[in-house]
Design an enzyme around this catalytic site. Structure first.
Site, PDB file in Angstrom:
ATOM      1  N   GLY A   1       0.832  -1.205   0.000  1.00  0.00           N
ATOM      2  CA  GLY A   1       0.000   0.000   0.000  1.00  0.00           C
ATOM      3  C   GLY A   1       0.864   1.250   0.000  1.00  0.00           C
ATOM      4  O   GLY A   1       1.969   1.264  -0.560  1.00  0.00           O
TER       5      GLY A   1
ATOM      6  N   MET B   1     -12.793  -0.105   8.918  1.00  0.00           N
ATOM      7  CA  MET B   1     -11.383   0.270   8.742  1.00  0.00           C
ATOM      8  C   MET B   1     -11.206   1.433   7.766  1.00  0.00           C
ATOM      9  O   MET B   1     -11.965   1.575   6.808  1.00  0.00           O
ATOM     10  CB  MET B   1     -10.557  -0.930   8.302  1.00  0.00           C
ATOM     11  CG  MET B   1     -10.097  -1.753   9.485  1.00  0.00           C
ATOM     12  SD  MET B   1      -8.883  -2.995   9.008  1.00  0.00           S
ATOM     13  CE  MET B   1      -8.249  -3.445  10.609  1.00  0.00           C
TER      14      MET B   1
ATOM     15  N   GLN C   1     -12.015  -7.703   8.467  1.00  0.00           N
ATOM     16  CA  GLN C   1     -12.177  -7.049   7.159  1.00  0.00           C
ATOM     17  C   GLN C   1     -11.011  -7.344   6.212  1.00  0.00           C
ATOM     18  O   GLN C   1     -11.103  -7.134   5.013  1.00  0.00           O
ATOM     19  CB  GLN C   1     -12.325  -5.532   7.337  1.00  0.00           C
ATOM     20  CG  GLN C   1     -13.644  -5.155   7.993  1.00  0.00           C
ATOM     21  CD  GLN C   1     -13.635  -3.733   8.541  1.00  0.00           C
ATOM     22  OE1 GLN C   1     -14.066  -2.819   7.885  1.00  0.00           O
ATOM     23  NE2 GLN C   1     -13.136  -3.551   9.756  1.00  0.00           N
TER      24      GLN C   1
ATOM     25  N   THR D   1       4.497   1.245   1.694  1.00  0.00           N
ATOM     26  CA  THR D   1       5.298   0.321   0.880  1.00  0.00           C
ATOM     27  C   THR D   1       5.747   0.991  -0.416  1.00  0.00           C
ATOM     28  O   THR D   1       6.883   0.804  -0.870  1.00  0.00           O
ATOM     29  CB  THR D   1       4.445  -0.922   0.546  1.00  0.00           C
ATOM     30  OG1 THR D   1       4.092  -1.545   1.767  1.00  0.00           O
ATOM     31  CG2 THR D   1       5.191  -1.899  -0.340  1.00  0.00           C
TER      32      THR D   1
ATOM     33  N   ASP E   1      -7.889  -0.391   1.879  1.00  0.00           N
ATOM     34  CA  ASP E   1      -8.291   1.020   1.971  1.00  0.00           C
ATOM     35  C   ASP E   1      -8.610   1.672   0.619  1.00  0.00           C
ATOM     36  O   ASP E   1      -9.244   2.716   0.573  1.00  0.00           O
ATOM     37  CB  ASP E   1      -7.182   1.845   2.651  1.00  0.00           C
ATOM     38  CG  ASP E   1      -6.960   1.421   4.096  1.00  0.00           C
ATOM     39  OD1 ASP E   1      -7.906   0.895   4.706  1.00  0.00           O
ATOM     40  OD2 ASP E   1      -5.840   1.606   4.600  1.00  0.00           O
TER      41      ASP E   1
ATOM     42  N   ARG F   1     -25.069   0.656  21.066  1.00  0.00           N
ATOM     43  CA  ARG F   1     -24.112  -0.452  21.094  1.00  0.00           C
ATOM     44  C   ARG F   1     -23.084  -0.261  19.975  1.00  0.00           C
ATOM     45  O   ARG F   1     -23.333   0.437  19.003  1.00  0.00           O
ATOM     46  CB  ARG F   1     -24.821  -1.792  20.891  1.00  0.00           C
ATOM     47  CG  ARG F   1     -25.701  -2.213  22.048  1.00  0.00           C
ATOM     48  CD  ARG F   1     -24.893  -2.629  23.268  1.00  0.00           C
ATOM     49  NE  ARG F   1     -25.731  -3.188  24.298  1.00  0.00           N
ATOM     50  CZ  ARG F   1     -26.383  -2.488  25.225  1.00  0.00           C
ATOM     51  NH1 ARG F   1     -26.294  -1.169  25.235  1.00  0.00           N
ATOM     52  NH2 ARG F   1     -27.135  -3.090  26.133  1.00  0.00           N
TER      53      ARG F   1
HETATM   54  O1  F6P Z   1      -4.065  -0.098   5.784  1.00  0.00           O
HETATM   55  C1  F6P Z   1      -4.916  -1.157   6.022  1.00  0.00           C
HETATM   56  C2  F6P Z   1      -5.487  -1.102   7.410  1.00  0.00           C
HETATM   57  O2  F6P Z   1      -6.293  -2.250   7.548  1.00  0.00           O
HETATM   58  C3  F6P Z   1      -6.264   0.146   7.774  1.00  0.00           C
HETATM   59  O3  F6P Z   1      -7.568   0.222   7.245  1.00  0.00           O
HETATM   60  C4  F6P Z   1      -6.238   0.054   9.268  1.00  0.00           C
HETATM   61  O4  F6P Z   1      -6.457   1.307   9.835  1.00  0.00           O
HETATM   62  C5  F6P Z   1      -4.847  -0.465   9.537  1.00  0.00           C
HETATM   63  O5  F6P Z   1      -4.475  -1.179   8.379  1.00  0.00           O
HETATM   64  C6  F6P Z   1      -4.713  -1.365  10.737  1.00  0.00           C
HETATM   65  O6  F6P Z   1      -3.367  -1.709  10.878  1.00  0.00           O
HETATM   66  P1  F6P Z   1      -2.771  -2.885  11.771  1.00  0.00           P
HETATM   67  O7  F6P Z   1      -3.007  -4.175  11.061  1.00  0.00           O
HETATM   68  O8  F6P Z   1      -1.326  -2.557  11.864  1.00  0.00           O
HETATM   69  O9  F6P Z   1      -3.503  -2.842  13.075  1.00  0.00           O
END
Ligand code: F6P
Length: 360
Positions: free
Chosen positions: A113, A180, A285, A116, A138, A277
């Site tokens: 991503g 996320m 995800q 990287t 993302d 809640r």
């Molecule tokens: O970049 C992908 C992602 O899943 C984001 O949507 C999320 O905020 C983050 O990585 C979570 O990162 P980690 O796996 O380091 O907790």
């Protein structure tokens, strides 16, 4: 002999294996088994830095189209630390170049991503032959309409919204579902539309809590027994959006909410008489088998990467624009994010369909 290094870096997602399979199948469609050597670096850039790799053959990439995660493992190696020596004083960039040259690689295929891609571009500037593939749930990589992982994540987040609907209705509750996306709201936006959420909060469209409370109360008055709020991890209030990074960090440290959903739940609970809640699907995800769309996309991008390698055309990310697979110069991709445009058609259409963005 063609010597190809390959690594997956950053957070995992669906279709990493499918994309690598695409690359390898593409290469072997044009080369004989004994004309190619494949070096799989373990756990992302870490494997390249510390020369931790395994030799792979076409067999290693067979039967992995539908398998989630990554057969190579991955890790987060922040770009900002790449020029900082490790705890033993090792220069990481020099170490990566050394591994590449020691193995006499013709090129390095990097799946990742945003962070990287910054390091991939740095390695390109250092003279290595690099080809990258856009992975991330993302969908925030500049230069491609779509990243693989995104559609699979949307499926999972949508499924969460679908399932929460029944409990929310049965109990007359407000449900806050955290989706996320710290910097961009693509997954939250698509899942909210697909799942019929009532309110969606994105990092790109700061919210006003009064507007949210109003929307919940209006629904109640209209006889709607529940409200579903999809909130992206990086959703921010209009007030907080005005703070500097430092001020915001200090505020977040003071309140110590585990995440944005908890902050939102407290705010809504204080201002309405409904039960609230939270549901956080979190890393589910990024998990499991890629959806068919991602299998197709990653296979197309992977085999196009193989074509670029065989053409000797390096320094590109293989992306997709208007259903055409394209080679985008890494120098253009690195360091840029693809945000949701608040003025875009999809936002306008979502508003027309009755979704509130909590802003007006
Ligand atoms: O970049 C992908 C992602 O899943 C984001 O949507 C999320 O905020 C983050 O990585 C979570 O990162 P980690 O796996 O380091 O907790």
């Amino acid at each position: 002999m063609l010597r190809i290094g390959i690594l997956t870096s950053g957070g995992d997602c669906q279709a990493l294996n499918a994309a690598m399979r695409g690359v390898v199948k593409g290469i072997y469609s044009k080369c004989k088994e004994n004309e190619v050597e494949i070096y799989g670096f373990q756990e992302g850039y870490k494997g390249l830095i510390y020369s931790n790799f395994k030799m792979l053959t076409s067999r290693d990439f067979s039967g992995i189209l539908t398998v989630g995660g990554t057969i190579l493992g991955t890790s987060r190696q922040p770009f900002k630390l790449m020029r900082v020596p490790d705890e033993n004083g090792l220069d990481k960039v020099e170490a990566m170049k050394h591994t590449y040259h020691k193995l006499n690689l013709n090129c390095l295929v990097i799946l990742g991503g945003n962070g990287t891609h910054k390091t991939a571009n740095l390695l390109r500037e250092e003279g290595l032959n690099i080809i990258t593939l856009p992975k991330t749930i993302d969908n925030d990589l500049w230069g491609t309409d779509m990243t693989f992982g995104f559609q699979s994540a949307v499926d999972i987040a949508t499924d969460t919204i679908d399932k929460i609907h029944t409990t929310a209705t049965s109990h007359n509750r407000v449900f806050i579902i955290e989706i996320m996306g710290h910097k961009v709201g693509w997954v939250a936006l698509h899942a909210a539309i697909a799942g019929g959420a009532d309110i969606v909060l994105l990092p790109e469209i700061p919210y006003d809590i009064d507007v949210i409370v109003d929307a919940i109360n209006k629904r109640k008055k209209a006889g709607k027994r529940f409200t579903i709020i999809a909130v992206a991890e990086g959703a921010i209030s209009k007030k907080d959006a005005k703070l500097s990074k430092k001020e915001l960090r200090e505020k977040q440290e003071k309140h110590k909410y585990p995440s944005v959903a908890y902050e939102m739940a407290e705010k809504v609970q204080k201002r309405t008489d409904q039960e609230v809640r939270i549901a956080v699907p979190g890393h589910t995800q990024r998990g499991g088998s890629p959806c068919p769309y991602d299998r197709v996309l990653s296979t197309r991008l992977g085999s196009a990467a193989a074509e670029a390698i065989l053409d000797g055309d390096f320094g590109h990310m293989i992306g997709i624009k208007n259903d055409k697979v394209i080679r985008v110069p890494l120098a253009e991709v690195a360091g840029k994010l693809k945000y949701v445009d608040p003025q875009s058609d999809i936002i306008k259409e979502a508003r027309l369909s009755g979704i509130s963005f909590g802003d007006k």
